[in-house]
Each structure stands twice: as C-alpha cells, then as structure tokens.
Design a protein around this motif. Structure first.
Motif, PDB file in Angstrom:
ATOM      1  N   ALA A  42       0.836  -1.187   0.000  1.00 51.35           N
ATOM      2  CA  ALA A  42       0.000   0.000   0.000  1.00 51.35           C
ATOM      3  C   ALA A  42       0.874   1.241   0.000  1.00 51.35           C
ATOM      4  O   ALA A  42       2.038   1.202   0.402  1.00 51.35           O
ATOM      5  CB  ALA A  42      -0.902   0.001   1.229  1.00 51.35           C
ATOM      6  N   ALA A  43       0.321   2.372  -0.439  1.00 49.32           N
ATOM      7  CA  ALA A  43       1.083   3.621  -0.483  1.00 49.32           C
ATOM      8  C   ALA A  43       1.619   3.980   0.897  1.00 49.32           C
ATOM      9  O   ALA A  43       2.753   4.454   1.027  1.00 49.32           O
ATOM     10  CB  ALA A  43       0.203   4.749  -1.013  1.00 49.32           C
ATOM     11  N   SER A  44       0.819   3.720   1.935  1.00 48.21           N
ATOM     12  CA  SER A  44       1.270   4.046   3.291  1.00 48.21           C
ATOM     13  C   SER A  44       2.506   3.236   3.674  1.00 48.21           C
ATOM     14  O   SER A  44       3.405   3.738   4.356  1.00 48.21           O
ATOM     15  CB  SER A  44       0.149   3.785   4.294  1.00 48.21           C
ATOM     16  OG  SER A  44      -0.270   2.428   4.239  1.00 48.21           O
ATOM     17  N   ALA A  45       2.578   1.981   3.215  1.00 48.98           N
ATOM     18  CA  ALA A  45       3.728   1.136   3.512  1.00 48.98           C
ATOM     19  C   ALA A  45       4.966   1.608   2.749  1.00 48.98           C
ATOM     20  O   ALA A  45       6.088   1.553   3.265  1.00 48.98           O
ATOM     21  CB  ALA A  45       3.418  -0.314   3.160  1.00 48.98           C
ATOM     22  N   VAL A  46       4.763   2.075   1.522  1.00 49.76           N
ATOM     23  CA  VAL A  46       5.876   2.611   0.734  1.00 49.76           C
ATOM     24  C   VAL A  46       6.440   3.849   1.420  1.00 49.76           C
ATOM     25  O   VAL A  46       7.658   3.997   1.586  1.00 49.76           O
ATOM     26  CB  VAL A  46       5.425   2.949  -0.696  1.00 49.76           C
ATOM     27  CG1 VAL A  46       6.566   3.627  -1.474  1.00 49.76           C
ATOM     28  CG2 VAL A  46       4.968   1.692  -1.430  1.00 49.76           C
ATOM     29  N   ILE A  47       5.547   4.735   1.845  1.00 52.45           N
ATOM     30  CA  ILE A  47       5.979   5.971   2.502  1.00 52.45           C
ATOM     31  C   ILE A  47       6.717   5.657   3.804  1.00 52.45           C
ATOM     32  O   ILE A  47       7.759   6.240   4.105  1.00 52.45           O
ATOM     33  CB  ILE A  47       4.771   6.895   2.738  1.00 52.45           C
ATOM     34  CG1 ILE A  47       4.264   7.428   1.393  1.00 52.45           C
ATOM     35  CG2 ILE A  47       5.139   8.039   3.675  1.00 52.45           C
ATOM     36  CD1 ILE A  47       2.916   8.112   1.459  1.00 52.45           C
ATOM     37  N   GLU A  48       6.178   4.702   4.562  1.00 52.19           N
ATOM     38  CA  GLU A  48       6.832   4.317   5.814  1.00 52.19           C
ATOM     39  C   GLU A  48       8.239   3.779   5.552  1.00 52.19           C
ATOM     40  O   GLU A  48       9.188   4.069   6.293  1.00 52.19           O
ATOM     41  CB  GLU A  48       5.996   3.262   6.538  1.00 52.19           C
ATOM     42  CG  GLU A  48       6.590   2.841   7.878  1.00 52.19           C
ATOM     43  CD  GLU A  48       5.737   1.806   8.588  1.00 52.19           C
ATOM     44  OE1 GLU A  48       6.167   1.330   9.656  1.00 52.19           O
ATOM     45  OE2 GLU A  48       4.646   1.471   8.083  1.00 52.19           O
ATOM     46  N   ALA A  49       8.382   3.013   4.459  1.00 51.29           N
ATOM     47  CA  ALA A  49       9.688   2.444   4.122  1.00 51.29           C
ATOM     48  C   ALA A  49      10.688   3.512   3.707  1.00 51.29           C
ATOM     49  O   ALA A  49      11.901   3.348   3.881  1.00 51.29           O
ATOM     50  CB  ALA A  49       9.532   1.419   3.001  1.00 51.29           C
ATOM     51  N   LEU A  50      10.200   4.631   3.182  1.00 50.02           N
ATOM     52  CA  LEU A  50      11.081   5.704   2.727  1.00 50.02           C
ATOM     53  C   LEU A  50      11.498   6.651   3.842  1.00 50.02           C
ATOM     54  O   LEU A  50      12.541   7.304   3.747  1.00 50.02           O
ATOM     55  CB  LEU A  50      10.379   6.519   1.626  1.00 50.02           C
ATOM     56  CG  LEU A  50      10.199   5.822   0.280  1.00 50.02           C
ATOM     57  CD1 LEU A  50       9.242   6.615  -0.602  1.00 50.02           C
ATOM     58  CD2 LEU A  50      11.533   5.631  -0.426  1.00 50.02           C
ATOM     59  N   MET A  51      10.704   6.725   4.908  1.00 46.60           N
ATOM     60  CA  MET A  51      10.990   7.674   5.971  1.00 46.60           C
ATOM     61  C   MET A  51      12.189   7.235   6.812  1.00 46.60           C
ATOM     62  O   MET A  51      12.441   6.044   6.971  1.00 46.60           O
ATOM     63  CB  MET A  51       9.764   7.843   6.878  1.00 46.60           C
ATOM     64  CG  MET A  51       8.564   8.517   6.204  1.00 46.60           C
ATOM     65  SD  MET A  51       8.889  10.216   5.673  1.00 46.60           S
ATOM     66  CE  MET A  51       8.982   9.998   3.896  1.00 46.60           C
ATOM     67  N   PRO A  52      12.941   8.187   7.377  1.00 45.47           N
ATOM     68  CA  PRO A  52      14.112   7.818   8.184  1.00 45.47           C
ATOM     69  C   PRO A  52      13.731   7.089   9.472  1.00 45.47           C
ATOM     70  O   PRO A  52      12.715   7.383  10.090  1.00 45.47           O
ATOM     71  CB  PRO A  52      14.774   9.165   8.485  1.00 45.47           C
ATOM     72  CG  PRO A  52      13.706  10.182   8.301  1.00 45.47           C
ATOM     73  CD  PRO A  52      12.789   9.649   7.247  1.00 45.47           C
ATOM     74  N   ASP A  53      14.574   6.132   9.839  1.00 46.55           N
ATOM     75  CA  ASP A  53      14.435   5.406  11.098  1.00 46.55           C
ATOM     76  C   ASP A  53      15.729   5.649  11.869  1.00 46.55           C
ATOM     77  O   ASP A  53      16.736   4.975  11.665  1.00 46.55           O
ATOM     78  CB  ASP A  53      14.234   3.919  10.835  1.00 46.55           C
ATOM     79  CG  ASP A  53      14.048   3.105  12.105  1.00 46.55           C
ATOM     80  OD1 ASP A  53      14.413   3.615  13.196  1.00 46.55           O
ATOM     81  OD2 ASP A  53      13.569   1.960  12.020  1.00 46.55           O
ATOM     82  N   TYR A  54      15.707   6.639  12.762  1.00 47.08           N
ATOM     83  CA  TYR A  54      16.949   7.056  13.399  1.00 47.08           C
ATOM     84  C   TYR A  54      17.476   6.046  14.414  1.00 47.08           C
ATOM     85  O   TYR A  54      18.680   5.999  14.667  1.00 47.08           O
ATOM     86  CB  TYR A  54      16.777   8.437  14.029  1.00 47.08           C
ATOM     87  CG  TYR A  54      16.669   9.505  12.964  1.00 47.08           C
ATOM     88  CD1 TYR A  54      17.670   9.660  12.018  1.00 47.08           C
ATOM     89  CD2 TYR A  54      15.548  10.333  12.879  1.00 47.08           C
ATOM     90  CE1 TYR A  54      17.578  10.610  11.019  1.00 47.08           C
ATOM     91  CE2 TYR A  54      15.454  11.291  11.884  1.00 47.08           C
ATOM     92  CZ  TYR A  54      16.469  11.421  10.958  1.00 47.08           C
ATOM     93  OH  TYR A  54      16.375  12.355   9.971  1.00 47.08           O
ATOM     94  N   ALA A  55      16.600   5.228  14.957  1.00 45.38           N
ATOM     95  CA  ALA A  55      17.075   4.171  15.843  1.00 45.38           C
ATOM     96  C   ALA A  55      17.873   3.134  15.047  1.00 45.38           C
ATOM     97  O   ALA A  55      18.928   2.661  15.479  1.00 45.38           O
ATOM     98  CB  ALA A  55      15.899   3.508  16.551  1.00 45.38           C
ATOM     99  N   LEU A  56      17.375   2.829  13.849  1.00 51.29           N
ATOM    100  CA  LEU A  56      18.065   1.870  12.984  1.00 51.29           C
ATOM    101  C   LEU A  56      19.442   2.391  12.587  1.00 51.29           C
ATOM    102  O   LEU A  56      20.411   1.631  12.488  1.00 51.29           O
ATOM    103  CB  LEU A  56      17.221   1.604  11.736  1.00 51.29           C
ATOM    104  CG  LEU A  56      17.804   0.645  10.697  1.00 51.29           C
ATOM    105  CD1 LEU A  56      17.883  -0.761  11.263  1.00 51.29           C
ATOM    106  CD2 LEU A  56      16.954   0.658   9.424  1.00 51.29           C
TER     107      LEU A  56
END
Length: 304
Positions: A42-56
């Motif tokens: 879904a588009a929401s999952a794509v956007i989530e995958a693109l956003m920074p994950d600073y803990a990672l």
C-alpha cells in the motif's frame, strides 16, 4: 518467518528525494507514491519504508561512555544572533592529563532538515576517531530541529541563506579558537551540508584545512581559487544532478592547485551515506567513503 521486505523501485526513492528537498509538495509526493505498484504494498507502507528510522541508523549510543557530549551556544552577530550545536569529544582526551588534550576539530553540517539524530551520530563517529566534532543546528533561530524531517524541511525554507551562512562561519571560528582544539579544523556535510562545506572552504580560506562534502553543490568557479582547504568530494553515480558537477569542479580545483580528490560511487543514490534511510543507504559506498573521509582528515588535520 516474516516475508522479505520488497525492494522499492528507484522511482520511489527519487520521489522521496524530491519531496525532502522541497521540489514537490507533501500532497504531490503522496499522490505520486500512490501511483506506484510496489509488490502489492500500500502507499502508506511505501511511505513508511522511505521515511528515516533514526534508531536503525544509530551506530554510537548517545550514552556511550567513551564520549563526552554537550550542547553549546555560539554567538553569531552577523547571522541570526546565535547558533546552538552538539559538541563531542572522546573521553580519553580529557582524562589522560590534568588539562584536556587538544584535538583537531571537525564541523559537521546537516542536510536541509536541521540537526537530526543521524547527524549527531556522525559527530559521535568522528569523536571516536579522535577528533572533536561540532554539529551546529541551522534551525536554532526558529527553535531548533523540531523532531521530524518533514517539519524541519518546512522550517528550513524560512531561513535567510546569508544569515545562515554567517551562523556556520561563526561556528567554525568558535571551534577553531577553542583552547581544547589544536586550531586546525575541517568541515564535512551532507547535501545542503556538503554545499555549505564547499562554501566554507571559499569563505574561510586558510582557516579551514580540509573539506569533505558529501553530495553537495560546488562553489562558483570564480571562487575556487580562494580555497586553501584540501577537498575530498563524494557523489553517488545515480545522483546525476550533482555527480555531473564534479568534472568542472575537479578542473577548477586543479587549475587553482588545490589538493583534492573526488569519487563517484557506482549504483549509489543521493543520500547514500544515511543508514537511517535504508532505501537510500548503500553500505559498500558509505563505508568506503567514510574510511576515505577519516583518512583525509587524519592526513590534513593532524600535525606532521
């Protein structure tokens, strides 16, 4: 066992780059992502995958006892009045003798979102390489980094570019003048920060010993002869808008007899160093570029 995470297409990563740099609005970004069919996501999952994950993307914990960190505020009378930043030194430099050891300094300049956790982590990495690192927050005059990159980018567009440059000049001169600094400093930065590292090389002249811009825009050709710093440039091969500027910059640096090297990393996109954005991060390119960066600073910032 969970299914493997689908690899996002290059178009999705490029949309993120356009969005985070202000070339397209949030609405347009969301609309264009929705048009992409990405392995059933879904588009929401794509956007989530693109956003920074600073803990990672955190390699060095904020509480690492090998480091001594603090926030310092630097006067900037020609800029926005003051600029706050994150100062990090290795603990070993302050415990070996009664007085702190003097270390070469590195100014760490963020992207166009303010001083986010990834850039603070970069400062900690430099401190563990036995430099003292100072990462100023260009958003200080607007309350500082707001906690997320989208709103940081929105605030960044409100800044006066000339005053912002003066803030970073003030930060560099403050770092150079500190009694626990050797008086020899360099600058590194990413995207906007890469461009600013190039700008400081012009502006500071002999006061800056080395500059390492990551995917930053070059200075004007007529300004290159003002550079005294040894310049090391990093670009991603697929970041053609900026990578294509390297040949002309290389030529200008050569004509000005400025020590320099430049590298274009195969298969790497804009932002390839940022391990907090996994879809852009290129581990091989990032690790090689980082080793070259440390080697460059060791060569040009350490006393012979």
């Amino acid at each position: 066992m969970p299914a493997a995470k689908p690899k996002l297409p290059a178009e999705a990563v490029e949309l993120y780059n356009q969005f985070i740099h202000g070339f397209i609005s949030r609405r347009v970004f969301f609309e264009r992502v929705q048009r992409l069919a990405v392995g059933g996501l879904a588009a929401s999952a794509v956007i989530e995958a693109l956003m920074p994950d600073y803990a990672l993307g955190q390699q060095i914990a904020r509480t690492d006892d090998r480091l001594r960190a603090s926030y310092q505020t630097v006067p900037s009378p020609q800029g926005n009045g003051s600029i706050k930043g994150y100062l990090v030194r290795p603990t070993s430099a302050d415990t070996r003798a009664e007085t702190p050891s003097r270390l070469p300094g590195v100014l760490v300049i963020h992207e166009n979102r303010g001083l986010n956790p990834h850039i603070e982590d970069i400062a900690r990495r430099l401190a563990l390489a036995n430099f003292m690192a100072f990462a100023p927050d260009g958003l200080t005059s607007l309350g500082g980094y707001p906690g997320d990159d989208y709103h940081g980018g929105q605030l960044f567009m409100k800044l006066d570019p000339q005053k912002l440059t003066e803030d970073f000049v003030a930060a560099a001169r403050w770092l150079k003048a500190r009694p626990d600094c050797t008086g020899t400093i360099g600058a590194t930065g990413f995207c906007f920060g890469g461009s600013m590292a190039n700008r400081l090389a012009v502006r500071l002249g002999p006061d800056l010993a080395a500059a390492v811009p990551y995917y930053g825009g070059p200075p004007q050709a007529e300004d290159v002869p003002k550079i005294h710093a040894a310049v090391l440039v990093h670009h991603g091969e697929l970041d053609t808008r900026l990578a294509d500027t390297w040949p002309a910059y290389d030529k200008a640096l050569s004509e000005a007899h400025v020590p320099h090297e430049g590298y274009i990393y195969p298969g790497a996109v804009h932002g390839f160093n940022c391990d907090a954005t996994p879809e852009r991060y290129n581990k091989a390119a990032a690790e090689l570029a980082w080793q070259r960066t440390i080697d460059w600073f060791n060569k040009y910032l350490r006393s012979s």
